[in-house]
Design a protein around this motif. Structure first.
Motif, PDB file in Angstrom:
ATOM      1  N   VAL A 217       0.845  -1.512   0.153  1.00 27.25           N
ATOM      2  CA  VAL A 217       0.498   0.024   0.171  1.00 27.25           C
ATOM      3  C   VAL A 217       0.775   1.293  -0.352  1.00 27.25           C
ATOM      4  O   VAL A 217       0.628   2.032  -1.026  1.00 27.25           O
ATOM      5  N   GLN A 218       1.606   1.044   0.928  1.00 27.17           N
ATOM      6  CA  GLN A 218       2.735   2.562   1.221  1.00 27.17           C
ATOM      7  C   GLN A 218       3.824   2.644  -0.006  1.00 27.17           C
ATOM      8  O   GLN A 218       3.461   3.881  -0.439  1.00 27.17           O
ATOM      9  N   VAL A 219       5.100   2.236  -0.067  1.00 31.15           N
ATOM     10  CA  VAL A 219       5.486   2.119  -1.189  1.00 31.15           C
ATOM     11  C   VAL A 219       5.283   1.464  -2.288  1.00 31.15           C
ATOM     12  O   VAL A 219       5.950   2.268  -3.429  1.00 31.15           O
ATOM     13  N   GLY A 220       4.771   0.358  -2.292  1.00 28.40           N
ATOM     14  CA  GLY A 220       4.056  -0.047  -3.663  1.00 28.40           C
ATOM     15  C   GLY A 220       3.277   0.402  -4.818  1.00 28.40           C
ATOM     16  O   GLY A 220       3.704   0.913  -5.747  1.00 28.40           O
ATOM     17  N   LEU A 221       2.079   0.857  -4.260  1.00 32.68           N
ATOM     18  CA  LEU A 221       1.384   2.189  -5.181  1.00 32.68           C
ATOM     19  C   LEU A 221       1.466   3.844  -5.357  1.00 32.68           C
ATOM     20  O   LEU A 221       1.737   4.406  -5.979  1.00 32.68           O
ATOM     21  N   GLY A 222       3.148   3.596  -4.299  1.00 32.27           N
ATOM     22  CA  GLY A 222       3.216   4.658  -3.610  1.00 32.27           C
ATOM     23  C   GLY A 222       4.168   5.131  -5.138  1.00 32.27           C
ATOM     24  O   GLY A 222       4.252   6.030  -5.975  1.00 32.27           O
ATOM     25  N   PHE A 223       5.449   4.093  -4.843  1.00 33.83           N
ATOM     26  CA  PHE A 223       5.705   4.486  -6.588  1.00 33.83           C
ATOM     27  C   PHE A 223       5.898   4.104  -7.349  1.00 33.83           C
ATOM     28  O   PHE A 223       5.913   4.615  -8.702  1.00 33.83           O
ATOM     29  N   ILE A 224       4.965   2.739  -7.801  1.00 36.16           N
ATOM     30  CA  ILE A 224       4.433   3.186  -8.567  1.00 36.16           C
ATOM     31  C   ILE A 224       3.118   4.255  -9.654  1.00 36.16           C
ATOM     32  O   ILE A 224       3.621   4.355 -10.910  1.00 36.16           O
ATOM     33  N   LEU A 225       3.039   5.032  -8.658  1.00 33.36           N
ATOM     34  CA  LEU A 225       1.933   6.276  -9.180  1.00 33.36           C
ATOM     35  C   LEU A 225       3.249   7.063  -9.418  1.00 33.36           C
ATOM     36  O   LEU A 225       3.253   7.608 -10.834  1.00 33.36           O
ATOM     37  N   ILE A 226       4.075   7.481  -8.706  1.00 30.61           N
ATOM     38  CA  ILE A 226       5.253   8.400  -8.677  1.00 30.61           C
ATOM     39  C   ILE A 226       6.222   7.748 -10.548  1.00 30.61           C
ATOM     40  O   ILE A 226       6.638   9.045 -11.608  1.00 30.61           O
ATOM     41  N   THR A 227       6.008   6.484 -10.659  1.00 29.08           N
ATOM     42  CA  THR A 227       7.014   6.232 -11.808  1.00 29.08           C
ATOM     43  C   THR A 227       5.943   7.066 -13.203  1.00 29.08           C
ATOM     44  O   THR A 227       6.901   6.685 -14.374  1.00 29.08           O
ATOM     45  N   LEU A 228       4.688   6.437 -13.037  1.00 31.53           N
ATOM     46  CA  LEU A 228       3.695   6.881 -14.150  1.00 31.53           C
ATOM     47  C   LEU A 228       3.299   8.505 -14.236  1.00 31.53           C
ATOM     48  O   LEU A 228       3.548   9.059 -15.138  1.00 31.53           O
ATOM     49  N   GLY A 229       3.833   8.999 -12.837  1.00 31.92           N
ATOM     50  CA  GLY A 229       3.410  10.671 -13.117  1.00 31.92           C
ATOM     51  C   GLY A 229       4.932  11.533 -13.570  1.00 31.92           C
ATOM     52  O   GLY A 229       4.619  12.327 -14.642  1.00 31.92           O
ATOM     53  N   SER A 230       6.556  10.589 -13.485  1.00 28.01           N
ATOM     54  CA  SER A 230       7.524  10.864 -14.223  1.00 28.01           C
ATOM     55  C   SER A 230       7.381  11.136 -15.391  1.00 28.01           C
ATOM     56  O   SER A 230       7.944  11.819 -16.110  1.00 28.01           O
ATOM     57  N   ARG A 231       6.402  10.683 -15.974  1.00 33.72           N
ATOM     58  CA  ARG A 231       6.680  10.663 -17.236  1.00 33.72           C
ATOM     59  C   ARG A 231       5.735  11.945 -18.064  1.00 33.72           C
ATOM     60  O   ARG A 231       6.521  11.817 -18.785  1.00 33.72           O
ATOM     61  N   SER A 232       5.564  13.002 -17.722  1.00 38.81           N
ATOM     62  CA  SER A 232       4.806  13.729 -18.173  1.00 38.81           C
ATOM     63  C   SER A 232       4.901  15.455 -16.668  1.00 38.81           C
ATOM     64  O   SER A 232       5.226  15.802 -17.346  1.00 38.81           O
ATOM     65  N   VAL A 233       5.099  15.311 -15.365  1.00 42.70           N
ATOM     66  CA  VAL A 233       6.058  16.007 -14.522  1.00 42.70           C
ATOM     67  C   VAL A 233       7.525  16.296 -14.565  1.00 42.70           C
ATOM     68  O   VAL A 233       8.242  15.307 -14.136  1.00 42.70           O
ATOM     69  N   PRO A 234       7.976  17.387 -14.669  1.00 48.86           N
ATOM     70  CA  PRO A 234       9.179  17.836 -14.478  1.00 48.86           C
ATOM     71  C   PRO A 234       9.919  17.157 -13.203  1.00 48.86           C
ATOM     72  O   PRO A 234       8.800  17.100 -12.100  1.00 48.86           O
ATOM     73  N   SER A 235      10.861  17.303 -13.033  1.00 47.42           N
ATOM     74  CA  SER A 235      11.685  16.797 -11.984  1.00 47.42           C
ATOM     75  C   SER A 235      11.638  17.406 -10.602  1.00 47.42           C
ATOM     76  O   SER A 235      11.151  16.655  -9.684  1.00 47.42           O
ATOM     77  N   ALA A 236      11.197  18.759 -11.107  1.00 50.18           N
ATOM     78  CA  ALA A 236      11.551  19.581 -10.166  1.00 50.18           C
ATOM     79  C   ALA A 236       9.951  19.327  -8.954  1.00 50.18           C
ATOM     80  O   ALA A 236      10.206  20.019  -7.416  1.00 50.18           O
ATOM     81  N   GLN A 237       9.259  19.325 -10.011  1.00 54.39           N
ATOM     82  CA  GLN A 237       7.776  18.732  -8.947  1.00 54.39           C
ATOM     83  C   GLN A 237       7.292  17.798  -8.674  1.00 54.39           C
ATOM     84  O   GLN A 237       6.672  17.607  -7.875  1.00 54.39           O
TER      85      GLN A 237
END
Length: 287
Positions: A217-237
């Protein structure tokens, strides 16, 4: 890989912060297990969770993604494994508030690395939001740092640097590349790294459940979503938008185990959330 919109990336990263915010609450429910033992089982659970997601996402192409991994993919794996390890060690050696204070510097570090490595510009809106969010975190933990917390704070700094390297590397690989295979191996590597320090693999059913919750729940879903989000969101954001973790962590403790937060925690948390929402809204508007 299909290009995703900036708006969807923002949504993914904000939701990631919600899942990541449960870490302090779950860790505080660990009864007897050593930090290394919890980290071992959490890391393995994380890999199982991400591999299951990858299989659901790619089906027959899953094995091929592992065969295509190269040096930068390995850097994602190593940096995330180090981030996992030192983040949990920080929680066991200092307060949740002190850990998230250090994590709030992730926007500065990722933004600087993104500018140096990728040439990504950090907008005035993002700089303003970073300053406001950091101020909010400082208010949250004001007066809460002592000499006994130095070890945990040092662990947190190593963790935030590793996470920044991971985010910039994901951005370097680009949105067309499915990097979930590299992310999935981070748990296996983290488990291997901490195994020599694990005093015993014996663990109660209750603590094993906590470790599984941390890994899925915590890091599993958390970093799946961060990995997906980083495709279109700049590094600082990315770390900035995920700072909802900072504001929500004490909220879960308050709602679930009735640990009333200090007034500074509520004021600072509100400022952090306002900064995250401001960045998200202005980013969407500018697009």
């Amino acid at each position: 890989m299909i290009q995703q919109s900036y708006a969807r990336g923002v949504l993914y990263v904000i939701l990631a912060g919600v899942f990541l915010s449960t870490g302090g609450l779950i860790v505080r429910h660990v009864a007897d297990a050593d930090a290394w033992t919890i980290l071992f089982y959490r890391s393995l659970t994380f890999s199982v969770t991400v591999i299951a997601f990858l299989w659901f996402q790619e089906r027959g192409k899953t094995l091929g993604l592992y065969k295509k991994m190269r040096g930068l993919d390995l850097l994602v794996t190593i940096s995330l494994a180090l981030g996992f390890t030192f983040y949990l060690l920080s929680l066991f050696n200092t307060s949740v508030a002190n850990t998230v204070l250090v994590l709030s510097t992730g926007s500065f570090i990722a933004g600087l690395l993104g500018w140096v490595v990728l040439g990504e510009k950090v907008t005035a809106v993002t700089i303003l939001a970073i300053i406001a969010a950091t101020a909010g975190v400082v208010v949250m933990v004001s007066g809460g740092v002592s000499s006994a917390d130095i070890k945990g704070i040092a662990f947190a700094f190593i963790s935030v640097l590793a996470f920044a390297v991971m985010i910039v590397t994901l951005r370097k690989l680009g949105p067309e590349r499915n990097t979930m295979s590299a992310v999935s191996l981070a748990g296996v590597m983290a488990a291997a790294m901490c195994l020599p320090f694990v005093p015993t693999l014996q663990i109660s059913a209750h603590d094993l459940l906590m470790a599984i919750c941390l890994g899925s729940v915590q890091v599993g879903l958390g970093f799946i979503l961060i990995t997906l989000g980083s495709r279109s969101v700049p590094s600082a954001q990315v770390p900035l938008l995920a700072l909802g973790e900072t504001a929500l962590s004490p909220l879960w403790v308050w709602l679930i185990i009735n640990e009333t937060p200090a007034r500074n925690t509520l004021i600072g948390g509100a400022l952090v959330l306002a900064a995250v929402l401001f960045q998200g809204f202005m980013g969407l508007r500018s697009r």
